[in-house]
Each structure stands twice: as structure tokens, then as C-alpha cells.
Design an enzyme around this catalytic site. Structure first.
Site, short mmCIF file in Angstrom:
data_model
loop_
_atom_site.label_atom_id
_atom_site.label_comp_id
_atom_site.label_asym_id
_atom_site.label_seq_id
_atom_site.Cartn_x
_atom_site.Cartn_y
_atom_site.Cartn_z
CD GLU A 1 -4.74 6.35 2.58
OE1 GLU A 1 -4.88 5.58 1.81
OE2 GLU A 1 -3.71 6.65 3.38
CB SER B 1 -2.51 0.15 -2.96
OG SER B 1 -3.18 0.26 -1.75
CG HIS C 1 0.79 6.74 0.45
ND1 HIS C 1 -0.30 7.79 0.64
CD2 HIS C 1 -0.22 5.59 1.10
CE1 HIS C 1 -1.17 7.48 1.16
NE2 HIS C 1 -1.20 6.16 1.68
CG HIS D 1 -1.62 1.35 1.41
ND1 HIS D 1 -2.58 1.73 0.52
CD2 HIS D 1 -1.42 2.33 2.51
CE1 HIS D 1 -2.95 2.98 0.74
NE2 HIS D 1 -2.42 3.27 2.10
FE FE2 Z 1 -2.55 5.09 3.14
#
Ligand code: FE2
Length: 302
Positions: free
Chosen positions: A228, A247, A187, A182
Site C-alpha cells: 500500500e 492512486s 492495485h 484506488h
Molecule cells: Fe489498497
């Protein structure tokens, strides 16, 4: 003992739907007892890796790298096993087609710039080299848990605090907490976009300027529904720019089922969310530029 075992079984059964393909993307755990970035995660009894002593030992070993880490130094490589690289391969195989179909153009451009090897977990050190050259952001390892304010304020300084361990190999498409997949595929990639990196910085500055808990709660929700779980329209289609979506192939597929609402930061401020499930409500910007301007206007103004 039996009662405990039964309890674990029940919790596992109730979590079966999550085991299909879900990444719990909460960046932090809001526990007031957790004072700094060096807290080592204690696995819950229903964590997929709870009974695997080797896995737990390696998690602690990786967490120790973060505890010993001095900000600004090169990040030591994590000792991933062959099984763990296999987890990456499984996830990568599922994500590649999902990205081509559901990721926004800005993300795909950044992904290309990072050019991950498909067959092994990239080390944070390697990702950092490329991300820093593009946006000046750097990833720094944390043992697992960070207070929301600590996490968000670090963004102001171009620092993204991230975990380095990978989920347990028994559930390659599910993790009950954010892991290196993730952090990097979500990110790390978005921080290789100058504009998305800038938005992250602006979030950090906005949090620093506000001391009230309500203001932190508001910014945390906006962060959640944009960085997010943000989506936007591109050539008439809904595409993802949110790291929690990008992700996980399951999340990307599931976003088509969500109740899409216009990007409205005031509405987001009042919207509850549950990080343990697919998101039933998503906020959709009219375009990447529209999303960027809306967030910029709000975060710089405050
Ligand atoms: Fe996150």
C-alpha cells in the site's frame, strides 16, 4: 436533529485537511461482524455522498452486482454517470504528471501495458482481460467490506477483491474509503507487473499458513507499508511502488515530507498506522530488486 447536524458540521470541519487530496486506502474494515464479502456499505452521515439519494441508489446498485457475482464469471459493467466519468478525468489529469515524477519504473511499465482511456472509468472487466493475461491475477467485485483474512487469503489464489463504485463527484480528490480509482490505478496496475503480482500471492499464502491473530496483524502491517505505501530508491531518487501513494497525486506529493526509514520488516511489524491521514512514516527499500528479495525471503520462509 440540530445536535446531530452540529456534530456532522464539526466532524466535517475537522476533516477539512483531508478533503484536499487523500485516498483512504484501507483494503478492509476489521469488523468481526462482517462475515463475508457481500456486505453492503452503509454510508456515514459525514460521507460526501450521504445526502445524495441518487448516488446512494447507484452505490447500492453497483454493490448488488457484486452480491450477485459468481466468481470466475465476466464482471458486469457498472452504470457510471457522466459526472462520475468526469471525476475520473479530474483524477487522471492530476495523476499523470505525478506518476511521471514519483512512480517507480516497474509501475510505469505496468501502467503502459494497461493503457487506460483518460476520459472514462475503465470497467473491471476490461482491466481483468489485460491483467489476467500478464500475471494470471483477476479482480473480483465486492460490495464494500471484507475481513482482513478473507481479503489477504484470496491473494493466494490470484484473486484481488475490489470495490467497483467511485467516490462522490463533490470531492473528486478525496474518498473516505477505497474506491474503483484506488483499486484500478493502484492495485490493478501493480498486478500487471509479474513481480508485484507474485508478492501479492506470497502474502496470501503466508496468511493462509498462519492462524494466530498476531501473525495476521503482523502481515497486515507489512502489507500496508509495502504493497500500500512502499517506496524505494531508483537512480538516487525516492519512487513509489505502493498503491495508496500511486492512486493519489496528493499522497505522491506528500511522500516527500515523510520520515523515510530503511525497509525493515521487524520494525514495520511494530509500526502503528492511521489510514485516515497522509502517512508520516514510510519504509524505503534500496531498490526494487532489494524490496522484492526482502519480501520474498520473509514471506516464503514463514
Ligand atoms: Fe489498497
Amino acid at each position: 436533529m440540530l445536535d446531530i447536524a452540529n456534530d456532522i458540521m464539526t466532524r466535517r470541519e475537522s476533516n477539512q485537511s483531508l478533503l484536499s487530496d487523500h485516498v483512504d486506502t484501507r483494503p478492509v474494515i476489521a469488523d468481526e461482524e462482517i462475515a463475508d464479502r457481500n456486505t453492503i456499505v452503509q454510508l456515514d452521515p459525514d460521507h460526501p455522498g450521504f445526502r445524495d439519494r441518487e448516488y446512494r441508489a447507484r452505490r447500492n446498485q453497483i454493490a448488488q452486482l457484486a452480491v450477485n457475482y459468481i466468481p470466475g464469471d465476466e464482471i458486469p459493467d457498472a452504470p457510471y454517470t457522466g459526472e462520475e466519468h468526469e471525476v475520473w478525468r479530474t483524477i487522471w489529469a492530476a495523476l499523470q504528471p505525478a506518476h511521471q515524477r514519483y512512480a517507480c519504473a516497474e509501475y510505469l511499465g505496468a501502467l503502459q501495458r494497461l493503457s487506460f482511456a483518460p476520459d472514462r472509468i475503465p470497467q473491471l472487466r476490461e482491466v481483468n482481460e489485460k491483467v489476467q493475461a500478464i500475471s494470471g491475477f483477476r479482480l473480483e467485485p465486492v460490495a464494500g467490506l471484507v475481513q482482513p483474512r478473507v481479503f489477504l487469503e484470496n491473494l493466494a489464489n490470484g484473486v484481488f477483491l475490489c470495490t467497483q463504485y467511485i467516490r462522490h463527484h463533490s470531492t473528486p480528490l478525496y474518498t473516505p474509503e477505497p474506491d474503483v480509482v484506488h483499486e484500478i490505478v493502484g492495485h490493478g496496475v501493480t498486478l500487471a507487473s509479474e513481480k508485484l503480482a507474485e508478492i501479492n500471492r506470497m502474502f496470501g499464502r503466508a496468511v493462509k499458513q498462519r492462524t494466530q491473530p498476531e501473525a495476521l496483524e503482523q502481515l497486515s502491517r507489512i502489507y500496508w507499508f509495502t504493497i500500500e505505501f512502499g517506496v524505494l530508491r531508483e537512480n538516487g531518487e525516492v519512487k513509489a511502488y505502493g498503491t495508496g501513494l500511486l492512486s493519489s497525486a496528493g499522497e505522491l506529493k506528500e511522500m516527500r515530507e515523510a520520515d523515510l526509514r530503511p525497509l525493515d520488516l521487524d520494525a514495520i511489524s511494530h509500526q502503528e498506522y492511521d489510514p485516515t491521514h497522509y502517512q508520516p512514516v514510510l519504509f524505503c527499500a534500496k531498490s526494487f530488486e532489494g524490496m522484492y528479495q526482502t519480501l520474498r525471503d520473509f514471506l516464503v520462509r514463514k
